[in-house]
Design an enzyme around this catalytic site. Sequence first.
Site, PDB file in Angstrom:
ATOM      1  N   HIS A 153       0.840  -1.203   0.000  1.00 26.40           N
ATOM      2  CA  HIS A 153       0.000   0.000   0.000  1.00 26.40           C
ATOM      3  C   HIS A 153       0.877   1.257   0.000  1.00 26.40           C
ATOM      4  O   HIS A 153       0.604   2.221  -0.714  1.00 26.40           O
ATOM      5  CB  HIS A 153      -0.896   0.033   1.243  1.00 26.40           C
ATOM      6  CG  HIS A 153      -1.861  -1.106   1.347  1.00 26.40           C
ATOM      7  ND1 HIS A 153      -1.731  -2.096   2.294  1.00 26.40           N
ATOM      8  CD2 HIS A 153      -2.966  -1.424   0.633  1.00 26.40           C
ATOM      9  CE1 HIS A 153      -2.733  -2.960   2.170  1.00 26.40           C
ATOM     10  NE2 HIS A 153      -3.491  -2.586   1.163  1.00 26.40           N
ATOM     11  N   ARG A 187      -4.183 -10.072   4.398  1.00 24.79           N
ATOM     12  CA  ARG A 187      -4.651 -11.340   4.955  1.00 24.79           C
ATOM     13  C   ARG A 187      -3.509 -12.211   5.484  1.00 24.79           C
ATOM     14  O   ARG A 187      -3.760 -13.195   6.172  1.00 24.79           O
ATOM     15  CB  ARG A 187      -5.456 -12.119   3.903  1.00 24.79           C
ATOM     16  CG  ARG A 187      -6.807 -11.473   3.601  1.00 24.79           C
ATOM     17  CD  ARG A 187      -7.624 -12.319   2.658  1.00 24.79           C
ATOM     18  NE  ARG A 187      -8.975 -11.797   2.492  1.00 24.79           N
ATOM     19  CZ  ARG A 187      -9.327 -10.884   1.600  1.00 24.79           C
ATOM     20  NH1 ARG A 187      -8.422 -10.381   0.782  1.00 24.79           N
ATOM     21  NH2 ARG A 187     -10.585 -10.456   1.522  1.00 24.79           N
TER      22      ARG A 187
HETATM   23  P1  AMP Z   1      -6.539  -3.820  -0.435  1.00 23.81           P
HETATM   24  O1  AMP Z   1      -6.374  -2.985   0.799  1.00 23.81           O
HETATM   25  O2  AMP Z   1      -6.077  -5.220  -0.283  1.00 23.81           O
HETATM   26  O3  AMP Z   1      -7.902  -3.667  -1.054  1.00 23.81           O
HETATM   27  O4  AMP Z   1      -5.545  -3.205  -1.497  1.00 23.81           O
HETATM   28  C1  AMP Z   1      -5.540  -1.841  -1.806  1.00 23.81           C
HETATM   29  C2  AMP Z   1      -4.625  -1.617  -2.980  1.00 23.81           C
HETATM   30  O5  AMP Z   1      -3.307  -2.059  -2.648  1.00 23.81           O
HETATM   31  C3  AMP Z   1      -5.058  -2.410  -4.225  1.00 23.81           C
HETATM   32  O6  AMP Z   1      -4.862  -1.613  -5.379  1.00 23.81           O
HETATM   33  C4  AMP Z   1      -4.121  -3.586  -4.184  1.00 23.81           C
HETATM   34  O7  AMP Z   1      -3.892  -4.150  -5.463  1.00 23.81           O
HETATM   35  C5  AMP Z   1      -2.864  -2.943  -3.651  1.00 23.81           C
HETATM   36  N1  AMP Z   1      -1.961  -3.958  -3.076  1.00 23.81           N
HETATM   37  C6  AMP Z   1      -2.281  -4.939  -2.196  1.00 23.81           C
HETATM   38  N2  AMP Z   1      -1.216  -5.713  -1.956  1.00 23.81           N
HETATM   39  C7  AMP Z   1      -0.203  -5.233  -2.705  1.00 23.81           C
HETATM   40  C8  AMP Z   1       1.162  -5.608  -2.905  1.00 23.81           C
HETATM   41  N3  AMP Z   1       1.702  -6.650  -2.274  1.00 23.81           N
HETATM   42  N4  AMP Z   1       1.915  -4.866  -3.750  1.00 23.81           N
HETATM   43  C9  AMP Z   1       1.389  -3.808  -4.401  1.00 23.81           C
HETATM   44  N5  AMP Z   1       0.118  -3.403  -4.263  1.00 23.81           N
HETATM   45  C10 AMP Z   1      -0.674  -4.096  -3.434  1.00 23.81           C
END
Ligand code: AMP
Length: 280
Positions: free
Chosen positions: A37, A187
Amino acid sequence: MKIIHSRSDLKSEIHGIKKSGESIGFVPTMGALHAGHVSLIKQSKSQTDFTICSIFVNPTQFTDLKDLERYPRPIESDIVKLNSAGCDLLFSPPVEEMYQEGEEWNIDLHPLDTLQEGAYRPGHFQGVTQIVYKFFSTIKPDKAFFGLKDYQQFLVIKKMVEIKKLKLEIIGCETIREEDGLAMSSRNVHLSQEERKAALLISESLFQLREEVYDVSLEVAKESALKKLKENHLLQTEYFEIVNAENLTPIHNINAAKSVIACTAVKVGSVRLIDNLLLK
Ligand code: AMP
């Protein structure tokens, strides 16, 4: 960093930013922030004048109520991380602020919403597009930053922007991994020590596949990746697909498409993880 919880406060804040002529970068998240993030925040800061991050655990995109209930929500440490990343504004609304009773949303994402994640989580991408459209409509960002870790989501958002004729750029940012290769995910905190070890096979299977695709047929390379995923009894593979990266349609020959990506979803105990790797 400003912290805002209501849509009306956000609207007046946006009005001020637009008036000053600054460009807006937007990073939507569900919180439990990690270096993945933070990398999106950094990208936004380097490409726009004012960076807004949202933290909202969006109920309409969850197909498993248990998953929604146990989704981590460490808001205090998230604020610390956003502050040190230099985020300008955090929008973290309560659910009532974003949804009214009986609201409907339906957008034609075919075939993207029936493949891969769509097949295992019916309605997931309707929920994702519903909330992201609400955010885009209020924030009116110049650019929005999404992780390629959720590759299908990235394609779905681009499709929604096209359908709704929105004037913003969607920027895909590379997947940030732990030192040993495991893709960072909110997760991952649910993994026991044993599961964490087993989860490593997911990225290993993808890296192995990338090594092999030019030496053997895709079918053979995929078989040996699947074999790797079977090495640990804690893993249960939901799908492992090699597809055209432009539209997620399956391919059987590495030369059949300009860009090729392998995408997988694996349950590690009760924790469902996804990962992908560009092969070409
Ligand atoms: P989430 O909080 O999981 O909904 O993710 C929010 C944003 O962070 C989304 O655009 C995800 O694709 C991105 N994201 C989550 N994990 C990663 C990661 N390991 N590397 C880069 N971006 C990520």
